[in-house]
Motif scaffolding. Structure first.
Motif, PDB file in Angstrom:
ATOM      1  N   ARG A 133       0.814  -1.221   0.000  1.00  8.79           N
ATOM      2  CA  ARG A 133       0.000   0.000   0.000  1.00  8.79           C
ATOM      3  C   ARG A 133       0.849   1.273   0.000  1.00  8.79           C
ATOM      4  NH1 ARG A 133      -4.886   1.137  -1.505  1.00  8.79           N
ATOM      5  NH2 ARG A 133      -5.668  -0.756  -0.563  1.00  8.79           N
ATOM      6  N   ASP A 134       1.979   1.272   0.684  1.00  8.25           N
ATOM      7  CA  ASP A 134       2.825   2.466   0.768  1.00  8.25           C
ATOM      8  C   ASP A 134       3.879   2.538  -0.336  1.00  8.25           C
ATOM      9  OD1 ASP A 134       1.459   3.376   3.025  1.00  8.25           O
ATOM     10  OD2 ASP A 134       2.766   2.251   4.387  1.00  8.25           O
ATOM     11  N   HIS A 135       3.895   1.590  -1.227  1.00 11.71           N
ATOM     12  CA  HIS A 135       4.873   1.606  -2.320  1.00 11.71           C
ATOM     13  C   HIS A 135       4.435   2.635  -3.361  1.00 11.71           C
ATOM     14  CE1 HIS A 135       7.354   0.384  -5.688  1.00 11.71           C
ATOM     15  NE2 HIS A 135       8.125  -0.221  -4.785  1.00 11.71           N
ATOM     16  N   PRO A 136       5.380   3.361  -3.947  1.00 13.96           N
ATOM     17  CA  PRO A 136       4.996   4.391  -4.929  1.00 13.96           C
ATOM     18  C   PRO A 136       4.307   3.844  -6.183  1.00 13.96           C
ATOM     19  CG  PRO A 136       7.397   4.215  -4.755  1.00 13.96           C
ATOM     20  CD  PRO A 136       6.815   3.368  -3.667  1.00 13.96           C
ATOM     21  N   CYS A 137       4.459   2.552  -6.459  1.00 14.12           N
ATOM     22  CA  CYS A 137       3.826   1.977  -7.654  1.00 14.12           C
ATOM     23  C   CYS A 137       2.501   1.286  -7.364  1.00 14.12           C
ATOM     24  CB  CYS A 137       4.783   0.984  -8.328  1.00 14.12           C
ATOM     25  SG  CYS A 137       6.263   1.720  -9.008  1.00 14.12           S
ATOM     26  N   PHE A 138       2.017   1.356  -6.125  1.00 14.99           N
ATOM     27  CA  PHE A 138       0.785   0.656  -5.763  1.00 14.99           C
ATOM     28  C   PHE A 138      -0.373   1.045  -6.684  1.00 14.99           C
ATOM     29  CE2 PHE A 138      -3.245   0.064  -3.662  1.00 14.99           C
ATOM     30  CZ  PHE A 138      -3.130  -1.193  -3.101  1.00 14.99           C
ATOM     31  N   ASP A 139      -0.652   2.319  -6.796  1.00 11.30           N
ATOM     32  CA  ASP A 139      -1.797   2.767  -7.596  1.00 11.30           C
ATOM     33  C   ASP A 139      -1.628   2.413  -9.068  1.00 11.30           C
ATOM     34  OD1 ASP A 139      -3.081   3.780  -5.350  1.00 11.30           O
ATOM     35  OD2 ASP A 139      -2.310   5.809  -5.653  1.00 11.30           O
ATOM     36  N   THR A 140      -0.402   2.493  -9.559  1.00  8.92           N
ATOM     37  CA  THR A 140      -0.135   2.149 -10.954  1.00  8.92           C
ATOM     38  C   THR A 140      -0.414   0.676 -11.214  1.00  8.92           C
ATOM     39  OG1 THR A 140       1.552   3.882 -11.083  1.00  8.92           O
ATOM     40  CG2 THR A 140       1.629   2.152 -12.765  1.00  8.92           C
TER      41      THR A 140
END
Length: 191
Positions: free
Chosen positions: A130-137
C-alpha cells in the motif's frame, strides 16, 4: 571461469553480441508459442490475452514501455506458472522503466483482488504494498488492462502490429539508467 584472462572475457563479450541481438526474436517466438493452445479453462490463448492487454494500453495512449509491458506481462506463464509475474518482469527489466517492471513483477498478487476469495486466499494481499509508490499504478494496470483482457470477442491488434515495438525496446542498451528511471513513477495515462 576464474582462470579466464581479460582477453578471454573480451572475446566472449564480442562473441555474445549476435546472440544478444536475437533476444527480441526469442521473445516473439515465445509469444507465438503461447498462441498455439487455449489458456487452460479460458476461451482465449495466452497470446490473445497479451495482445488484448497491449491493445488496451495502446488505445489509452500508453507509451511503448507500457504497451510492451502489457504485451509481455504473462510471458513467463509457460515456464513458471507459480511465479510467472516475477519471471515475466525479469524478461523485460533490463529494457523498460523501473515502474513498468515493478508493476509486471507484482501484478499477480494485485490480481488476487478479483479471485483470491474463491480459493480461500487473502484477496487483499496486495495491501502489503500500500505504501509503495507503484501501488496505484499496479492496481490500475490490473483493472484497466489485465483482468479485462480475457474476452474472446475483444478486437485485439495482431502480434505483427506490436513486433516493431518489441524490437525497439529490446534494441536499447540493457540497464541504461536513462531508460530505467529508477524511482520515477508516472502512472498510467489518464482515462
Amino acid at each position: 571461469m576464474k582462470d579466464g584472462t581479460k582477453e578471454d572475457y573480451l572475446l566472449l563479450e564480442e562473441m555474445e553480441k549476435p546472440y544478444l541481438a536475437l533476444t527480441p526474436d526469442r521473445v516473439l517466438d515465445e509469444l507465438r508459442r503461447q498462441g498455439e493452445t487455449t489458456l487452460e479453462g479460458y476461451k482465449i490463448t495466452r497470446l490473445t490475452h497479451g495482445l488484448q492487454a497491449a491493445t488496451r494500453a495502446e488505445a489509452e495512449g500508453a507509451d511503448i514501455d507500457w504497451v510492451v509491458g502489457a504485451l509481455l506481462h504473462d510471458i513467463g506463464d509457460g515456464l513458471a506458472p507459480q511465479n510467472h509475474d516475477r519471471f515475466s518482469a525479469e524478461v523485460i527489466r533490463p529494457f523498460v522503466r523501473w515502474e513498468v517492471a515493478w508493476t509486471v513483477e507484482h501484478h499477480g498478487i494485485f490480481q488476487m483482488l478479483y479471485y483470491g476469495h474463491h480459493y480461500g486466499w487473502d484477496r487483499n494481499a496486495r495491501d502489503q504494498f500500500r505504501d509503495h509508490p507503484c501501488f496505484d499504478t499496479c492496481a490500475a494496470f490490473c483493472e484497466r488492462w489485465d483482468q479485462s483482457s480475457f474476452d474472446p470477442d475483444y478486437p485485439a491488434r495482431p502480434l505483427a502490429h506490436f513486433e516493431p515495438m518489441v524490437r525497439q525496446v529490446y534494441s536499447r542498451k540493457a540497464y541504461d539508467p536513462a531508460v530505467l528511471q529508477e524511482g520515477v513513477v508516472t502512472g498510467l495515462p489518464p482515462l
